[in-house]
Structure formats: structure tokens, C-alpha cells
Design a protein around this motif. Structure first.
Motif, PDB file in Angstrom:
ATOM      1  N   VAL A 141      -5.940  -9.234   4.068  1.00 14.92           N
ATOM      2  CA  VAL A 141      -5.770  -7.867   4.316  1.00 14.92           C
ATOM      3  C   VAL A 141      -7.128  -7.088   3.684  1.00 14.92           C
ATOM      4  O   VAL A 141      -7.424  -7.264   2.415  1.00 14.92           O
ATOM      5  CB  VAL A 141      -4.671  -7.487   3.658  1.00 14.92           C
ATOM      6  N   TYR A 167       0.767  -1.264   0.089  1.00 15.96           N
ATOM      7  CA  TYR A 167       0.215   0.054   0.049  1.00 15.96           C
ATOM      8  C   TYR A 167       0.824   1.239   0.059  1.00 15.96           C
ATOM      9  O   TYR A 167       0.499   2.308   0.596  1.00 15.96           O
ATOM     10  CB  TYR A 167      -1.017   0.005   1.195  1.00 15.96           C
ATOM     11  N   MET A 199      -5.513   0.156  12.862  1.00 20.39           N
ATOM     12  CA  MET A 199      -5.708  -1.336  12.283  1.00 20.39           C
ATOM     13  C   MET A 199      -6.663  -1.991  13.122  1.00 20.39           C
ATOM     14  O   MET A 199      -6.467  -1.766  14.428  1.00 20.39           O
ATOM     15  CB  MET A 199      -4.380  -1.725  11.744  1.00 20.39           C
ATOM     16  N   CYS A 202       1.591  -4.098  14.405  1.00 24.02           N
ATOM     17  CA  CYS A 202       0.536  -4.058  15.073  1.00 24.02           C
ATOM     18  C   CYS A 202      -0.003  -5.173  16.120  1.00 24.02           C
ATOM     19  O   CYS A 202      -0.420  -5.261  17.126  1.00 24.02           O
ATOM     20  CB  CYS A 202      -0.786  -3.659  14.368  1.00 24.02           C
ATOM     21  N   ALA A 244      -6.753  -8.442   8.770  1.00 25.05           N
ATOM     22  CA  ALA A 244      -6.247  -7.402   9.230  1.00 25.05           C
ATOM     23  C   ALA A 244      -7.043  -6.232   8.242  1.00 25.05           C
ATOM     24  O   ALA A 244      -7.196  -6.369   6.985  1.00 25.05           O
ATOM     25  CB  ALA A 244      -4.696  -7.062   8.764  1.00 25.05           C
ATOM     26  N   MET A 296      -7.271  -2.454   7.177  1.00 24.45           N
ATOM     27  CA  MET A 296      -6.645  -1.193   7.273  1.00 24.45           C
ATOM     28  C   MET A 296      -7.342  -0.109   6.861  1.00 24.45           C
ATOM     29  O   MET A 296      -8.546  -0.144   6.418  1.00 24.45           O
ATOM     30  CB  MET A 296      -5.339  -1.614   6.318  1.00 24.45           C
ATOM     31  N   LYS A 297      -6.837   1.160   7.030  1.00 20.65           N
ATOM     32  CA  LYS A 297      -7.502   2.286   6.737  1.00 20.65           C
ATOM     33  C   LYS A 297      -8.757   2.583   7.265  1.00 20.65           C
ATOM     34  O   LYS A 297      -9.658   2.710   6.764  1.00 20.65           O
ATOM     35  CB  LYS A 297      -7.784   2.576   5.216  1.00 20.65           C
ATOM     36  N   THR A 315       6.282  -3.826   8.218  1.00 23.98           N
ATOM     37  CA  THR A 315       4.987  -3.447   7.616  1.00 23.98           C
ATOM     38  C   THR A 315       4.182  -3.337   8.996  1.00 23.98           C
ATOM     39  O   THR A 315       4.580  -3.627  10.204  1.00 23.98           O
ATOM     40  CB  THR A 315       4.373  -4.344   6.817  1.00 23.98           C
ATOM     41  N   SER A 316       3.210  -2.321   8.985  1.00 21.14           N
ATOM     42  CA  SER A 316       2.148  -1.998  10.062  1.00 21.14           C
ATOM     43  C   SER A 316       1.508  -3.278  10.348  1.00 21.14           C
ATOM     44  O   SER A 316       1.144  -3.608  11.660  1.00 21.14           O
ATOM     45  CB  SER A 316       1.199  -1.071   9.382  1.00 21.14           C
ATOM     46  N   LEU A 317       1.487  -4.113   9.528  1.00 24.14           N
ATOM     47  CA  LEU A 317       0.871  -5.537  10.055  1.00 24.14           C
ATOM     48  C   LEU A 317       1.392  -6.171  11.263  1.00 24.14           C
ATOM     49  O   LEU A 317       0.957  -6.406  12.205  1.00 24.14           O
ATOM     50  CB  LEU A 317       0.593  -6.416   8.964  1.00 24.14           C
ATOM     51  N   GLU A 352      -3.596   1.988  16.983  1.00 27.82           N
ATOM     52  CA  GLU A 352      -3.430   3.187  16.163  1.00 27.82           C
ATOM     53  C   GLU A 352      -2.097   3.734  16.028  1.00 27.82           C
ATOM     54  O   GLU A 352      -1.474   3.702  17.507  1.00 27.82           O
ATOM     55  CB  GLU A 352      -4.555   4.174  16.371  1.00 27.82           C
TER      56      GLU A 352
END
Length: 241
Positions: free
Chosen positions: A149, A104, A223, A132, A170, A172-173, A127-129, A198
């Protein structure tokens, strides 16, 4: 000889989560490009601020922060032209990307425009995955589980179908869709299995079980993680943040 374009993954926000390779390339950069909002500072630049040489030329790629900002074709056309002009002189360009460039990441739009003309090297980032999941203190997925995702702006019917087919999810956004997503997960009986994070890894990070979260909206960098597979994984009863 043309220069090389580097797409540098910076990770979720904590500068210490940058890789050694990312740090080395940024620290030696003569030209640094990065996405920036039309108001306020660039998040990507703020992550790497302590590493960017004070002598480096900077190329901000100003993307208006609007719901409908993508695809901002003319913005990436202009940025690609400016970066190409530098590469054509033989100078390398280091492009900063929060998270990972190909997950992304806006760097993909530069890659699409420049990869047929110049050498490009991608430096993956945390990654944010995974960031988090680490903050929730629950594994993301396991064995033959299917991890899906899902972008939060998708319609409820699509999200529900994708969740039903997966063992780990997951979303996202989340942002302004938080209340709608929470209501959907409530109807699906998944609130107890859902965790919310967050601004993972930053000082202002927040971590909650989704069922305990009282907010109605969330920041863009947020997320929801759900596990509904065969492992007996649960969320901690409470979080300190």
C-alpha cells in the motif's frame, strides 16, 4: 466507572456496508464524535446519518482540509480533552470513522491520547482497499503475493522501488498526484494492469482502467490498484461508470 470510547469503522461510504455491530452501537449512542471539515459536511457523519439518534449529543472534530493539515496536534488535543470529559462522567462516546479506524484513520490520534486512561474498543470496518477491488471486479492479491500500500504523495523514486518489489499494489491518496502517477506507471509499463476507482460504493462512484482515464486530477477518495503477480488476472475491457 469511566465510559468506553468506541472507534467505529463505517466502511467506504455506502451505509449498507456498515457492520451490524457498528449499526447497533451508533443506534444506541448518547454521545457521537466524528471528524468534520472546516467547510461542508462530515463524510463520516453522512454515512451514519440515518442511524444516529436525534437525541444524541454530537462532538464534531473540525480538521481544516489542507494539504499540510497533519499532524494537527492541537486539534486532536482539544478533541481528546472534550471526549475525556464525557468519558470521565461514565458516559460512552461513539466515534465515527470512514473506512477502518486503524487503516489511515484519524481515530488513531484519539487512541494515542486516550488509551492509557480509558477503555477503548475498536470496531473494524470495510476498507477502501477491498471496496475498490470489488468494484474493479479483479482480485486484490493471492497466495504468496506481496501486497504493498503506497501513499500517492511519495516521491516517484520511492513509489517505483516499492512497486518493483511487490506483486500487488494499492496507491492511495491519489488526488492531485494523478497525472504524475499515471506518467510513472506508463514509464514502468503498468498502465494496462492498473485500475482506477474513485468514491467507491457511493452514487457518484467512477471505475476505469487507468489507461482509459482522461481526468488530470482525482478526488481525495480515489485509488489505483495494480496486479503484476503470477495469476492471469486482467481488468474488464470497459466499465459502465
Amino acid at each position: 466507572m469511566s465510559g468506553t470510547l468506541y472507534g467505529i469503522g463505517l466502511g467506504p461510504g455506502d451505509p449498507e456496508l456498515m457492520t451490524l455491530k457498528a449499526h447497533r452501537l451508533i443506534a444506541s449512542a448518547k454521545v457521537v464524535a466524528y471528524p468534520a471539515p472546516d467547510t461542508g459536511e462530515s463524510f463520516a457523519r453522512s454515512i451514519a446519518a440515518g442511524t444516529i439518534p436525534h437525541t444524541a449529543r454530537e462532538i464534531p472534530i473540525v480538521v481544516p482540509m489542507r494539504v499540510d493539515r497533519f499532524p494537527a496536534q492541537e486539534i486532536y488535543d482539544k478533541a481528546s480533552d472534550e471526549i475525556a470529559a464525557v468519558l470521565a462522567t461514565g458516559e460512552d462516546v461513539v466515534t465515527l470513522c470512514e473506512g477502518d479506524p486503524f487503516f489511515y484513520g484519524s481515530f488513531m490520534y484519539l487512541f494515542d491520547r486516550l488509551s492509557d486512561r480509558f477503555a477503548i474498543e475498536i470496531v473494524p470496518g470495510v476498507t477502501s482497499l477491498t471496496a475498490c477491488a470489488a468494484q474493479l471486479q479483479r482480485p486484490l492479491t493471492s497466495r504468496n503475493d506481496v501486497l504493498t500500500v503506497i501513499p500517492g504523495p511519495l516521491p516517484d523514486t520511492e513509489i517505483e522501488q516499492k512497486i518493483a518489489e511487490a506483486q500487488a499494489v494499492a496507491i492511495m491518496k491519489v488526488g492531485r498526484h494523478l497525472s504524475r502517477l499515471r506518467a510513472l506507471l506508463g514509464r514502468m509499463g503498468l498502465l494496462e494492469r492498473a485500475g482506477y476507482v474513485e468514491r467507491a460504493s457511493l452514487a457518484e462512484q467512477k471505475v476505469h482502467r487507468l489507461i482509459d482515464l482522461e481526468a488530470e486530477t482525482a478526488p481525495y477518495f480515489s485509488m489505483i490498484l495494480i496486479y503484476k503477480g503470477d495469476e492471469a488476472w486482467t481488468l474488464p475491457p470497459s466499465f459502465s461508470s
